[in-house]
Design a protein around this motif. Structure first.
Motif, mmCIF file in Angstrom:
data_model
loop_
_atom_site.group_PDB
_atom_site.id
_atom_site.type_symbol
_atom_site.label_atom_id
_atom_site.label_comp_id
_atom_site.label_asym_id
_atom_site.label_seq_id
_atom_site.Cartn_x
_atom_site.Cartn_y
_atom_site.Cartn_z
ATOM 1 N N ALA A 41 23.124 57.677 11.826
ATOM 2 C CA ALA A 41 22.072 56.674 11.647
ATOM 3 C C ALA A 41 21.100 56.655 12.824
ATOM 4 C CB ALA A 41 22.695 55.291 11.468
ATOM 5 N N ASN A 42 21.439 57.393 13.882
ATOM 6 C CA ASN A 42 20.596 57.511 15.075
ATOM 7 C C ASN A 42 20.234 56.145 15.688
ATOM 8 O OD1 ASN A 42 19.146 58.904 17.055
ATOM 9 N ND2 ASN A 42 17.245 58.825 15.879
ATOM 10 N N PRO A 43 21.246 55.308 15.933
ATOM 11 C CA PRO A 43 20.944 53.996 16.516
ATOM 12 C C PRO A 43 20.700 54.083 18.019
ATOM 13 C CG PRO A 43 23.308 54.246 16.287
ATOM 14 C CD PRO A 43 22.691 55.495 15.711
ATOM 15 N N ASP A 44 19.960 53.101 18.531
ATOM 16 C CA ASP A 44 19.876 52.947 19.983
ATOM 17 C C ASP A 44 20.643 51.713 20.438
ATOM 18 O OD1 ASP A 44 18.176 50.930 19.103
ATOM 19 O OD2 ASP A 44 16.412 51.644 20.181
ATOM 20 N N PHE A 45 21.258 50.989 19.456
ATOM 21 C CA PHE A 45 21.985 49.762 19.768
ATOM 22 C C PHE A 45 22.970 49.491 18.629
ATOM 23 C CE2 PHE A 45 22.551 45.121 19.713
ATOM 24 C CZ PHE A 45 22.625 44.785 21.059
ATOM 25 N N VAL A 46 24.204 49.139 18.986
ATOM 26 C CA VAL A 46 25.218 48.760 18.000
ATOM 27 C C VAL A 46 25.728 47.365 18.364
ATOM 28 C CG1 VAL A 46 27.464 49.280 16.977
ATOM 29 C CG2 VAL A 46 25.894 51.145 17.553
ATOM 30 N N TYR A 47 25.738 46.471 17.378
ATOM 31 C CA TYR A 47 26.132 45.080 17.571
ATOM 32 C C TYR A 47 27.398 44.837 16.747
ATOM 33 C CZ TYR A 47 25.160 39.947 17.839
ATOM 34 O OH TYR A 47 25.200 38.592 18.069
ATOM 35 N N GLY A 48 28.514 44.552 17.423
ATOM 36 C CA GLY A 48 29.791 44.342 16.750
ATOM 37 C C GLY A 48 30.210 42.889 16.753
ATOM 38 N N GLY A 49 30.827 42.464 15.658
ATOM 39 C CA GLY A 49 31.257 41.074 15.548
ATOM 40 C C GLY A 49 32.663 40.818 16.034
ATOM 41 N N TYR A 50 33.568 41.772 15.788
ATOM 42 C CA TYR A 50 34.954 41.665 16.230
ATOM 43 C C TYR A 50 35.257 42.811 17.187
ATOM 44 C CZ TYR A 50 35.396 38.697 12.045
ATOM 45 O OH TYR A 50 35.233 37.720 11.094
ATOM 46 N N ALA A 51 36.290 42.640 18.015
ATOM 47 C CA ALA A 51 36.668 43.689 18.965
ATOM 48 C C ALA A 51 36.980 44.997 18.245
ATOM 49 C CB ALA A 51 37.869 43.234 19.791
ATOM 50 N N SER A 52 37.481 44.904 17.010
ATOM 51 C CA SER A 52 37.814 46.105 16.239
ATOM 52 C C SER A 52 36.600 46.976 15.935
ATOM 53 C CB SER A 52 38.498 45.704 14.926
ATOM 54 O OG SER A 52 37.715 44.752 14.217
ATOM 55 N N ALA A 53 35.414 46.415 16.037
ATOM 56 C CA ALA A 53 34.203 47.209 15.808
ATOM 57 C C ALA A 53 34.081 48.332 16.825
ATOM 58 C CB ALA A 53 32.967 46.312 15.869
#
Length: 312
Positions: free
Chosen positions: A101-113
């Motif tokens: 997806a070529n992201p420059d940022f990943v936002y996770g909701g749970y630690a498992s992300a």
């Protein structure tokens, strides 16, 4: 009740922020990871529903290039924007699919992300030139308060150059919380067991997450406040011993609310638990009881179920 909406103005539109980058560089430490942003991220992947909704509430749909892991249904006002966002996986995407997806940022909701075992640790992402953020409910020491939600919204707003929108949302959220508090003045609290799921053991809300505070703000007392996690397992024997007066059933996944309720009603060991005996149940979607933009309105919704005597 005040609607929690984020207004768009010229001075905090993400397109303008991306070009001129007012307020940058911006440095923030999130869950022990210090990051300096020279401009707002522009290609974002969200993993877990509640952080996706944070992005959409702040008017950042155009920044999303992918999303993953929907617990239940997004709110109706987000449906069109959500449907326009590529879903990378029903649950978490593989690291390869995430990179595609070529992201420059990943936002996770749970630690498992950001599970290292699945190759998606924040360190690994950083080595690929990708910044990240973990929802602060899963990095907090001690209890997560409503103030942590305000901090989450404020820091995400600053990261994406829409600080004005974030502050307006926070002001509206505080007003909703104040109205609920006023409504509950003088009401005797009800002891509450939150039933997330489980058969051999009961998955429930512990004392470390926003869910615990939400129960308290809704006029309840969490019978598992002593468990030091946002969600934790408890024995059914302990549920019986603590005799909750009401049970909040979390609605998500393949097991329906009706099935969860029937499991509680059919268990002979629970027959004398006041909540079961009196069939005193409340229901919230799981996405209501996590650190996200639904929380203030969800507190009011829960308060009305725990205390039906309240005026509408």
């Amino acid at each position: 009740m005040l609607p929690l909406t984020a207004c768009t103005t010229a001075d905090d539109a993400p397109e303008t922020a991306a070009k001129a980058a007012p307020g940058f560089p911006y440095t923030v430490t999130n869950c022990g990871v210090k990051t300096t942003y020279k401009a707002p991220p522009t290609r974002v992947v969200t993993m877990n529903q509640h952080v996706t909704e944070v992005m959409l509430e702040l008017g950042l749909a155009k920044s999303l290039v992918g999303t993953a892991y929907l617990d239940d249904k997004v709110l109706p006002k987000y449906e069109k924007q959500y449907e326009a966002t590529p879903v990378l996986a029903e649950e978490y995407p593989s690291y390869e699919k995430l990179l595609a997806a070529n992201p420059d940022f990943v936002y996770g909701g749970y630690a498992s992300a950001f599970s290292p075992g699945d190759g998606r640790s924040r360190d690994t992402l950083k080595k690929s030139g990708i910044d990240s953020r973990l929802n602060t409910e899963y990095c907090a020491d001690g209890k997560t308060s409503m103030e942590a939600l305000y901090q989450e919204i404020r820091e995400v707003g600053r990261t994406f150059g829409v600080a004005g929108r974030a502050e307006r949302w926070i002001d509206e959220a505080k007003a909703v919380n104040a109205a609920t508090e006023k409504k509950l003045a003088g009401v005797d609290p009800v002891s509450v067991f939150v039933y997330d799921g489980g058969d051999k053991t009961a998955s429930t809300v512990g004392g470390a997450g926003i869910g615990h505070e939400m129960v308290g703000r809704a006029g309840g007392e969490n019978v598992f406040a002593d468990l030091p996690k946002p969600f934790a397992d408890a024995s059914w024997e302990t549920v019986v011993d603590r005799r909750p007066e009401a049970i909040v059933i979390l609605d998500y996944g393949s097991t329906t609310v009706a099935q969860k309720k029937q499991r509680l009603l059919d268990d002979p060991a629970l027959a004398d638990v006041p909540a079961v005996k009196n069939k005193r149940f409340a229901v919230l979607p799981l996405s209501d009881m996590v650190l996200g933009v639904r929380a203030p309105a969800a507190v009011d919704k829960l308060a009305r179920q725990l205390h039906p005597e309240l005026k509408k």
